[in-house]
Design a protein around this motif. Structure first.
Motif, mmCIF file in Angstrom:
data_model
loop_
_atom_site.group_PDB
_atom_site.id
_atom_site.type_symbol
_atom_site.label_atom_id
_atom_site.label_comp_id
_atom_site.label_asym_id
_atom_site.label_seq_id
_atom_site.Cartn_x
_atom_site.Cartn_y
_atom_site.Cartn_z
ATOM 1 N N ALA A 113 0.833 -1.209 0.000
ATOM 2 C CA ALA A 113 0.000 0.000 0.000
ATOM 3 C C ALA A 113 0.865 1.255 0.000
ATOM 4 O O ALA A 113 0.473 2.283 0.548
ATOM 5 N N GLY A 114 2.017 1.191 -0.635
ATOM 6 C CA GLY A 114 2.961 2.304 -0.631
ATOM 7 C C GLY A 114 2.427 3.591 -1.224
ATOM 8 O O GLY A 114 2.826 4.682 -0.824
ATOM 9 N N ALA A 115 1.504 3.499 -2.185
ATOM 10 C CA ALA A 115 0.940 4.711 -2.795
ATOM 11 C C ALA A 115 0.175 5.546 -1.774
ATOM 12 O O ALA A 115 0.047 6.756 -1.925
ATOM 13 N N PHE A 116 -0.298 4.910 -0.702
ATOM 14 C CA PHE A 116 -1.072 5.607 0.318
ATOM 15 C C PHE A 116 -0.220 5.993 1.520
ATOM 16 O O PHE A 116 -0.690 6.657 2.421
ATOM 17 N N ALA A 117 1.045 5.557 1.534
ATOM 18 C CA ALA A 117 1.969 5.880 2.620
ATOM 19 C C ALA A 117 2.572 7.261 2.387
ATOM 20 O O ALA A 117 2.450 7.837 1.308
ATOM 21 N N GLU A 118 3.245 7.762 3.411
ATOM 22 C CA GLU A 118 3.906 9.057 3.288
ATOM 23 C C GLU A 118 4.890 9.024 2.124
ATOM 24 O O GLU A 118 5.678 8.102 1.981
ATOM 25 N N GLY A 119 4.796 10.016 1.256
ATOM 26 C CA GLY A 119 5.624 10.065 0.063
ATOM 27 C C GLY A 119 4.944 9.479 -1.163
ATOM 28 O O GLY A 119 5.379 9.697 -2.287
ATOM 29 N N GLY A 120 3.859 8.759 -0.961
ATOM 30 C CA GLY A 120 3.104 8.183 -2.074
ATOM 31 C C GLY A 120 2.179 9.200 -2.704
ATOM 32 O O GLY A 120 1.822 10.205 -2.080
ATOM 33 N N ASP A 121 1.737 8.939 -3.922
ATOM 34 C CA ASP A 121 0.894 9.901 -4.625
ATOM 35 C C ASP A 121 -0.541 9.962 -4.082
ATOM 36 O O ASP A 121 -1.289 10.868 -4.413
ATOM 37 N N GLN A 122 -0.941 9.017 -3.237
ATOM 38 C CA GLN A 122 -2.280 9.018 -2.647
ATOM 39 C C GLN A 122 -2.239 9.260 -1.129
ATOM 40 O O GLN A 122 -3.196 8.957 -0.423
ATOM 41 N N PHE A 123 -1.141 9.810 -0.640
ATOM 42 C CA PHE A 123 -0.939 10.033 0.798
ATOM 43 C C PHE A 123 -2.082 10.846 1.403
ATOM 44 O O PHE A 123 -2.432 11.909 0.908
ATOM 45 N N LEU A 124 -2.680 10.307 2.460
ATOM 46 C CA LEU A 124 -3.769 10.923 3.230
ATOM 47 C C LEU A 124 -5.041 11.172 2.418
ATOM 48 O O LEU A 124 -5.834 12.050 2.761
ATOM 49 N N ARG A 125 -5.251 10.425 1.359
ATOM 50 C CA ARG A 125 -6.475 10.586 0.575
ATOM 51 C C ARG A 125 -7.493 9.504 0.844
ATOM 52 O O ARG A 125 -8.577 9.520 0.282
ATOM 53 N N SER A 126 -7.141 8.524 1.694
ATOM 54 C CA SER A 126 -8.055 7.422 1.946
ATOM 55 C C SER A 126 -7.663 6.653 3.196
ATOM 56 O O SER A 126 -6.492 6.618 3.561
ATOM 57 N N VAL A 127 -8.652 6.023 3.827
ATOM 58 C CA VAL A 127 -8.324 4.984 4.792
ATOM 59 C C VAL A 127 -7.898 3.784 3.963
ATOM 60 O O VAL A 127 -8.305 3.632 2.804
ATOM 61 N N VAL A 128 -7.061 2.946 4.531
ATOM 62 C CA VAL A 128 -6.545 1.777 3.820
ATOM 63 C C VAL A 128 -6.732 0.566 4.721
ATOM 64 O O VAL A 128 -6.288 0.574 5.875
ATOM 65 N N LEU A 129 -7.392 -0.448 4.206
ATOM 66 C CA LEU A 129 -7.589 -1.691 4.947
ATOM 67 C C LEU A 129 -6.832 -2.794 4.230
ATOM 68 O O LEU A 129 -7.009 -2.999 3.027
#
Length: 173
Positions: free
Chosen positions: A83-99
């Motif tokens: 889920a790196g795209a949603f981690a800090e530095g990823g292009d989706q950072f802080l745009r979604s909860v991730v399960l």
């Protein structure tokens, strides 16, 4: 009156046919079955996200099958699970909860509804919203996400969980 009942039954059946999966597939394992660990990553400074986690702690499983982690403090772990795209530095950072559940990654409304399916009744019944098209659900999710800080506010720091729930939270080492 009876026409209305027939219409509701037909609509319910039609929606159930097009559901991506059964609600039973969203729910946690039953007593005696193996429970897989689910990880919910959330925005640690978002008051709405914090309220959702708090509500989940009150109405969801406390057996360790669902663990929580602030996105801001779990970049390494999120990259490890894909889920790196949603981690800090990823292009989706802080745009979604991730399960992360059973090796699969769910975001936005899919993630939220899968967690809701783990709630105790009657709240788990809200997971029936999975029958709605994902484009419709995610449009609503994105709208709320866009305005969440203005409407619900944000914390200056990531809040620590209450002592009795600390074992349910994960952090990068």
């Amino acid at each position: 009156m009876s026409y209305m009942l027939i219409l509701v039954c037909l609509m319910t059946g039609a929606l159930a046919m097009y559901a991506p999966y059964k609600v039973s597939q969203l729910a946690p394992a039953k007593k005696g079955e193996k429970n897989t660990e689910s990880l919910l990553f959330f925005d640690g400074v978002c008051n709405l996200c914090h309220s959702f986690v708090t509500f989940t702690l009150s109405h969801g499983p406390l057996d360790g099958s669902l663990k929580f982690g602030p996105i801001q403090q779990n970049a390494k772990r999120m990259r490890q699970v894909g889920a790196g795209a949603f981690a800090e530095g990823g292009d989706q950072f802080l745009r979604s909860v991730v399960l992360v559940q059973n090796g699969q990654i769910y975001v936005r409304s899919d993630a939220a509804l899968r967690v809701i399916a783990m709630f105790h009744r009657p709240f788990s019944y809200l997971s029936v919203l999975h029958v709605l098209p994902i484009s419709f659900r995610d449009s609503g999710y994105k709208l709320v996400a866009k305005w969440r800080y203005r409407i619900f506010g944000e914390s200056v720091n990531i809040r620590d969980p209450p002592q009795e729930y600390k074992h349910l939270f994960v952090y990068d080492s």
